[in-house]
Structures are given as C-alpha cells and as structure tokens.
Design a protein around this motif. Structure first.
Motif, short mmCIF file in Angstrom:
data_model
loop_
_atom_site.label_atom_id
_atom_site.label_comp_id
_atom_site.label_asym_id
_atom_site.label_seq_id
_atom_site.Cartn_x
_atom_site.Cartn_y
_atom_site.Cartn_z
N LEU A 86 2.01 15.70 56.46
CA LEU A 86 2.55 14.35 56.41
C LEU A 86 3.59 14.26 55.30
O LEU A 86 3.33 14.71 54.18
N VAL A 87 4.74 13.69 55.61
CA VAL A 87 5.81 13.54 54.63
C VAL A 87 6.26 12.09 54.60
O VAL A 87 6.79 11.58 55.60
N GLU A 88 6.02 11.43 53.47
CA GLU A 88 6.42 10.03 53.31
C GLU A 88 7.83 9.93 52.75
O GLU A 88 8.29 10.81 52.02
N SER A 89 8.49 8.83 53.07
CA SER A 89 9.80 8.52 52.51
C SER A 89 10.00 7.02 52.55
O SER A 89 9.24 6.30 53.21
N GLY A 90 11.03 6.56 51.84
CA GLY A 90 11.38 5.16 51.90
C GLY A 90 11.02 4.33 50.69
O GLY A 90 11.35 3.15 50.62
N LEU A 121 11.05 -3.26 51.86
CA LEU A 121 11.20 -1.82 52.00
C LEU A 121 10.49 -1.40 53.28
O LEU A 121 9.52 -2.05 53.71
N ARG A 122 10.95 -0.29 53.87
CA ARG A 122 10.23 0.30 55.00
C ARG A 122 9.89 1.74 54.66
O ARG A 122 10.78 2.56 54.40
N LEU A 123 8.60 2.03 54.65
CA LEU A 123 8.13 3.38 54.42
C LEU A 123 7.96 4.11 55.75
O LEU A 123 7.59 3.50 56.75
N SER A 124 8.24 5.41 55.72
CA SER A 124 8.05 6.24 56.91
C SER A 124 7.12 7.39 56.58
O SER A 124 7.12 7.90 55.46
N CYS A 125 6.35 7.79 57.57
CA CYS A 125 5.44 8.94 57.42
C CYS A 125 5.67 9.83 58.64
O CYS A 125 5.25 9.49 59.75
N ALA A 126 6.34 10.94 58.42
CA ALA A 126 6.62 11.89 59.50
C ALA A 126 5.49 12.91 59.54
O ALA A 126 5.15 13.52 58.51
N ALA A 127 4.92 13.10 60.73
CA ALA A 127 3.76 13.98 60.88
C ALA A 127 4.07 15.16 61.77
O ALA A 127 4.78 15.02 62.77
N SER A 128 3.53 16.31 61.42
CA SER A 128 3.64 17.48 62.28
C SER A 128 2.43 17.49 63.21
O SER A 128 1.49 16.71 63.05
N GLY A 129 2.46 18.38 64.19
CA GLY A 129 1.32 18.51 65.09
C GLY A 129 1.57 17.92 66.46
O GLY A 129 2.41 17.04 66.62
N ILE A 177 1.89 3.94 44.07
CA ILE A 177 2.26 5.07 44.90
C ILE A 177 1.60 4.84 46.26
O ILE A 177 0.40 4.57 46.34
N TYR A 178 2.39 4.94 47.31
CA TYR A 178 1.89 4.72 48.66
C TYR A 178 1.72 6.06 49.37
O TYR A 178 2.63 6.89 49.36
N TYR A 179 0.55 6.22 49.99
CA TYR A 179 0.19 7.46 50.66
C TYR A 179 -0.09 7.21 52.14
O TYR A 179 -0.72 6.22 52.50
N CYS A 180 0.31 8.16 52.94
CA CYS A 180 -0.02 8.17 54.36
C CYS A 180 -1.25 9.07 54.56
O CYS A 180 -1.37 10.11 53.89
N PHE A 181 -2.14 8.67 55.47
CA PHE A 181 -3.38 9.41 55.70
C PHE A 181 -3.65 9.55 57.18
O PHE A 181 -3.55 8.57 57.93
N ASN A 182 -3.95 10.77 57.60
CA ASN A 182 -4.33 11.05 58.98
C ASN A 182 -5.85 11.18 59.02
O ASN A 182 -6.40 12.14 58.47
N PHE A 211 -7.54 14.39 60.85
CA PHE A 211 -7.47 15.68 60.17
C PHE A 211 -7.77 15.56 58.68
O PHE A 211 -7.66 16.56 57.95
N ASP A 212 -8.11 14.35 58.22
CA ASP A 212 -8.44 14.13 56.81
C ASP A 212 -7.35 14.69 55.91
O ASP A 212 -7.60 15.45 54.96
N THR A 213 -6.11 14.31 56.21
CA THR A 213 -4.94 14.87 55.51
C THR A 213 -4.13 13.75 54.88
O THR A 213 -3.87 12.72 55.51
N TRP A 214 -3.68 14.00 53.63
CA TRP A 214 -2.86 13.04 52.89
C TRP A 214 -1.43 13.57 52.76
O TRP A 214 -1.21 14.78 52.67
N GLY A 215 -0.50 12.65 52.69
CA GLY A 215 0.86 12.98 52.32
C GLY A 215 0.97 13.07 50.81
O GLY A 215 0.00 12.85 50.07
N GLN A 216 2.17 13.37 50.33
CA GLN A 216 2.38 13.55 48.90
C GLN A 216 2.58 12.24 48.16
O GLN A 216 2.50 12.20 46.93
N GLY A 217 2.84 11.17 48.88
CA GLY A 217 3.01 9.85 48.27
C GLY A 217 4.47 9.52 48.00
O GLY A 217 5.31 10.39 47.81
N THR A 218 4.75 8.24 47.97
CA THR A 218 6.08 7.74 47.64
C THR A 218 5.93 6.52 46.75
O THR A 218 5.10 5.65 47.00
N GLN A 219 6.73 6.47 45.69
CA GLN A 219 6.59 5.40 44.69
C GLN A 219 7.32 4.14 45.15
O GLN A 219 8.48 4.19 45.57
#
Length: 113
Positions: A4-8, A18-26, A92-97, A100-108
């Motif tokens: 997961l990769v957050e941005s925004g 603001l609009r945050l985005s969370c791009a996910a692989s898989g 810090i805002y985090y995306c969570f799946n 898969f119990d997976t977190w992104g790196q966060g975006t401030q």
C-alpha cells in the motif's frame, strides 16, 4: 502479499480540503476491505473510515459529514476526501488492508489554525 502506498498529504489551513490516495498492489483488490487510520503525536492510532468490497462505509464520529472514503477498483486505489479540515485532524494517516493485515507507510496531514 500486498503493498500500500499513500499520497496526498500536506499542509493546509483550517477549513481547507485534501484528498488522500492509497494505491494497492495485488489482484484481489476488489474483494478487500480497506480502512484509513490516523495517529496524532502522543495518541493511539484510530480508525477514521472504512470501506468494504460492497462499498459499504463507516466513519468515526469526529469526521462524519466532513470526510468521505471511496474506492476505484479499476485503479486499485482507495481515497479519503477530507473537507472542512480542523487543527485536530493533524496526524499521520495510514491506509490498511484488512484481508492481508497490511499497512501503508503513512502520509502526514497538518492543519494550521
């Protein structure tokens, strides 16, 4: 395994958006449940909003009516539209799946008064 990769994130004045985005692989994105969480300094991480595979959503009381979570299965991306931001939204805002119990790196996100 997914990534997961957050941005925004960024700096905005109170009342701004603001609009945050969370791009996910898989390949199973459309079947997964996602959440946006946030963690302010000295506080525990808290759920802000969630969305499931059927597009049902839930929100923390503190953001209801101001934030909107959405997903675009064609782009494997989850969004968090944040309007009427307040200084207390700074975190810090985090995306969570959930699947898969997976977190992104966060975006401030920083909201100035």
């Amino acid at each position: 395994q997914v990534q997961l990769v957050e941005s925004g994130g960024g700096l905005v004045q109170a009342g701004g958006s603001l609009r945050l985005s969370c791009a996910a692989s898989g390949s199973t994105f459309r079947l997964n449940r996602f959440g946006w969480y946030r963690q302010a300094p000295g506080k525990q991480r808290e759920l802000v909003a969630g969305i499931n595979s059927g597009y049902s959503t839930n929100y923390a009381d503190s953001v209801k009516g101001r934030f909107t979570i959405s997903r675009d299965n064609a782009k494997n991306t989850v969004y968090l539209q944040m309007n009427n931001l307040k200084p207390e939204d700074t975190a810090i805002y985090y995306c969570f799946n959930s699947n898969f119990d997976t977190w992104g790196q966060g975006t401030q996100v920083t909201v100035s008064s």
